[in-house]
Write a protein that holds these residues in place. Structure first.
Motif, PDB file in Angstrom:
ATOM      1  N   GLY A  61      41.057  36.553  45.498  1.00 53.07           N
ATOM      2  CA  GLY A  61      39.786  36.186  44.859  1.00 53.07           C
ATOM      3  C   GLY A  61      39.510  36.866  43.526  1.00 53.07           C
ATOM      4  N   ALA A  62      40.545  37.455  42.904  1.00 53.00           N
ATOM      5  CA  ALA A  62      40.336  38.115  41.603  1.00 53.00           C
ATOM      6  C   ALA A  62      40.227  37.084  40.478  1.00 53.00           C
ATOM      7  N   LYS A  63      39.537  37.489  39.396  1.00 49.92           N
ATOM      8  CA  LYS A  63      39.466  36.665  38.181  1.00 49.92           C
ATOM      9  C   LYS A  63      40.566  37.176  37.264  1.00 49.92           C
ATOM     10  N   LEU A  64      41.602  36.356  37.073  1.00 48.18           N
ATOM     11  CA  LEU A  64      42.795  36.866  36.405  1.00 48.18           C
ATOM     12  C   LEU A  64      42.873  36.569  34.911  1.00 48.18           C
ATOM     13  N   VAL A  65      43.434  37.532  34.177  1.00 52.32           N
ATOM     14  CA  VAL A  65      43.893  37.285  32.812  1.00 52.32           C
ATOM     15  C   VAL A  65      45.389  37.590  32.834  1.00 52.32           C
ATOM     16  N   LEU A  66      46.194  36.548  32.651  1.00 46.13           N
ATOM     17  CA  LEU A  66      47.647  36.680  32.763  1.00 46.13           C
ATOM     18  C   LEU A  66      48.263  36.834  31.381  1.00 46.13           C
ATOM     19  N   CYS A  67      49.090  37.870  31.213  1.00 46.97           N
ATOM     20  CA  CYS A  67      49.668  38.155  29.897  1.00 46.97           C
ATOM     21  C   CYS A  67      51.193  38.085  29.936  1.00 46.97           C
ATOM     22  N   GLY A  68      51.765  37.699  28.816  1.00 50.18           N
ATOM     23  CA  GLY A  68      53.222  37.636  28.685  1.00 50.18           C
ATOM     24  C   GLY A  68      53.558  37.101  27.303  1.00 50.18           C
ATOM     25  N   ARG A  69      54.863  36.933  27.046  1.00 59.38           N
ATOM     26  CA  ARG A  69      55.253  36.372  25.751  1.00 59.38           C
ATOM     27  C   ARG A  69      55.529  34.882  25.846  1.00 59.38           C
ATOM     28  N   ASN A  70      55.836  34.417  27.063  1.00 56.21           N
ATOM     29  CA  ASN A  70      56.290  33.050  27.247  1.00 56.21           C
ATOM     30  C   ASN A  70      55.119  32.136  27.654  1.00 56.21           C
ATOM     31  N   VAL A  71      54.616  31.357  26.669  1.00 52.57           N
ATOM     32  CA  VAL A  71      53.424  30.525  26.898  1.00 52.57           C
ATOM     33  C   VAL A  71      53.656  29.542  28.044  1.00 52.57           C
ATOM     34  N   GLU A  72      54.831  28.874  28.024  1.00 57.70           N
ATOM     35  CA  GLU A  72      55.092  27.838  29.044  1.00 57.70           C
ATOM     36  C   GLU A  72      55.061  28.450  30.448  1.00 57.70           C
ATOM     37  N   ALA A  73      55.699  29.624  30.580  1.00 59.94           N
ATOM     38  CA  ALA A  73      55.750  30.255  31.911  1.00 59.94           C
ATOM     39  C   ALA A  73      54.346  30.641  32.377  1.00 59.94           C
ATOM     40  N   THR A  86      43.297  28.109  49.214  1.00 63.94           N
ATOM     41  CA  THR A  86      43.156  29.170  50.226  1.00 63.94           C
ATOM     42  C   THR A  86      41.724  29.085  50.763  1.00 63.94           C
ATOM     43  N   SER A  87      41.494  29.786  51.851  1.00 62.44           N
ATOM     44  CA  SER A  87      40.130  29.786  52.419  1.00 62.44           C
ATOM     45  C   SER A  87      39.191  30.576  51.500  1.00 62.44           C
ATOM     46  N   GLN A  88      39.786  31.446  50.714  1.00 67.87           N
ATOM     47  CA  GLN A  88      39.054  32.311  49.790  1.00 67.87           C
ATOM     48  C   GLN A  88      38.587  31.522  48.558  1.00 67.87           C
ATOM     49  N   GLN A  89      37.421  31.873  47.989  1.00 67.11           N
ATOM     50  CA  GLN A  89      37.033  31.257  46.718  1.00 67.11           C
ATOM     51  C   GLN A  89      37.889  31.871  45.613  1.00 67.11           C
ATOM     52  N   THR A  90      38.578  31.007  44.831  1.00 63.16           N
ATOM     53  CA  THR A  90      39.458  31.525  43.782  1.00 63.16           C
ATOM     54  C   THR A  90      38.936  31.118  42.400  1.00 63.16           C
TER      55      THR A  90
END
Ligand SMILES: NC(=O)C1=CN([C@@H]2O[C@H](COP(=O)(O)OP(=O)(O)OC[C@H]3O[C@@H](n4cnc5c(N)ncnc54)[C@H](OP(=O)(O)O)[C@@H]3O)[C@@H](O)[C@H]2O)C=CC1
Ligand SMILES: CCCCCCCCCCCCCCCC(=O)OCC(=O)COP(=O)(O)O
Length: 309
Positions: A61-73, A86-90
């Motif tokens: 249920g975390a609010k994610l900020v995903l970082c990397g160099r590869n935009v497509e991935a 999931t049963s969890q609110q995402t």
């Protein structure tokens, strides 16, 4: 007498199991409460441990900020997470693309990261590269490249995000180091040095940030079955390009990501995620350094011999 002892031991055993079960349940609830709806930034989310952390924290249920160099991935991972049920609110993740080896880009990315949800609760410094080579063959440029990604990048991002955490008197910095942040293995000099520096920096940070209510967790895993060795750089800066036997026999990144979630949820300060041998090696380095150094020298001789034959 036998009957007496077995009738008194059985309820005792069941009682202990019950208490253990309740303890486990409370721990899981504690972890969930800590992570649910919190803003979690993960670097190196495009593959390996980072991608699995993204899956595990998203499901929690975390609010994610995903970082990397590869935009497509990053986009592909975002699509996968958004489609998962999931049963969890995402929450739908944000993505921020930058090269950690570029300090200017990293500082600019921190501003972009802060704009996603307005604040950051947990930063997971996970991105990293490995290295293989003899010290005598390795150019200083290669040493610098490893330090830029594994040390200067994470500390630049951490420093750029800290002021907003200090203002809120709340925040948690998590760093994925390595067993090699605690012991040095031959032919890994640049990597081990970068991870030792990481351990030292974040240990200092933990002490300095205590008065501001900011938590610091350093996680030191042993081998994980990821692309780390494939992406490793060698003495001349070229890509190693192969999966090492040790890496292939390592733990699954999904399993290690669960350990990361537990360490974060329990606000652990320093965690070794390893079987008995690497853990023993860490203690040996402290308690019997002479013996440890002899074992490492033997290992170096053996590895050199097998390369030359
Ligand atoms: N695998 C293992 O045996 C162990 C790994 N670790 C640590 O775990 C962490 C994750 O590694 P792992 O998942 O195994 O390896 P992977 O190679 O699978 O993942 C590394 C991640 O780091 C990112 N990355 C690399 N260089 C940069 C850069 N310059 N800027 C931004 N992102 C970058 C990669 O993204 P991109 O798509 O941009 O390349 C990728 O997402 C590392 O810190 C590693 O040292 C610790 C102990 C054991
Ligand atoms: C009875 C005494 C026993 C002492 C044993 C000493 C043996 C030392 C074993 C050391 C094992 C260390 C494992 C380290 C694993 C690790 O951290 O590797 C993960 C990485 O960081 C990835 O590194 P890679 O080298 O694959 O790039």
């Amino acid at each position: 007498m036998d009957l007496m002892s077995s009738t008194s031991i059985l309820p005792l055993l069941l009682g202990c199991l019950g208490i253990f079960g309740i303890y486990q349940l409370l721990q899981r609830m504690r972890i969930k409460a800590y992570v649910q709806n919190t803003v979690v930034v993960i670097t190196g989310a495009t593959s390996g441990l980072g991608r699995e952390c993204a899956r595990v924290f998203h499901a929690a249920g975390a609010k994610l900020v995903l970082c990397g160099r590869n935009v497509e991935a990053l986009e592909e991972l975002t699509r996968e997470l958004t489609a998962s049920h999931t049963s969890q609110q995402t929450h739908k993740p944000y993505t921020v693309t930058f090269d950690l080896a570029d300090t200017g880009a990293t500082v600019a990315a921190a501003a972009e990261i802060l704009q996603c949800f307005g604040y950051v609760d947990v930063l997971i410094n996970n991105a990293g590269i490995s290295y293989r080579g003899t010290i005598t063959d390795t150019t200083v440029d290669v040493d610098k490249r490893v330090m830029e990604t594994n040390y200067f990048g994470p500390i630049a991002l951490t420093k750029a995000l800290l002021p907003s955490m200090i203002k809120r008197k709340q925040g948690h910095i998590v760093t994925i180091s390595s067993i090699q942040g605690k012991i040095s293995i031959p032919f890994r000099s640049a990597y081990a040095a970068s991870k030792h520096a990481t351990q030292a920096f974040f240990d200092c940070l933990r002490a300095e940030m205590e008065q501001d209510g900011i938590q610091v967790t350093v996680i030191s895993p042993a081998y994980i079955y990821t692309n780390l060795s494939v992406n490793a750089i060698t003495a001349d800066g070229s890509r190693y390009g192969a999966v090492d036997k040790n890496t292939a026999q390592g733990r699954s990144p999904a399993e290690v990501a669960q350990d990361v979630l537990a360490a974060v949820g329990k606000r652990k300060k320093d965690v070794i995620v390893a079987d008995w041998l690497p853990s023993l090696a860490v203690y040996l380095r402290t308690l019997a350094p002479g013996l440890f150094f002899s074992i490492m020298a033997f290992r170096a001789r053996k590895e050199r011999k097998s390369k030359n034959s």
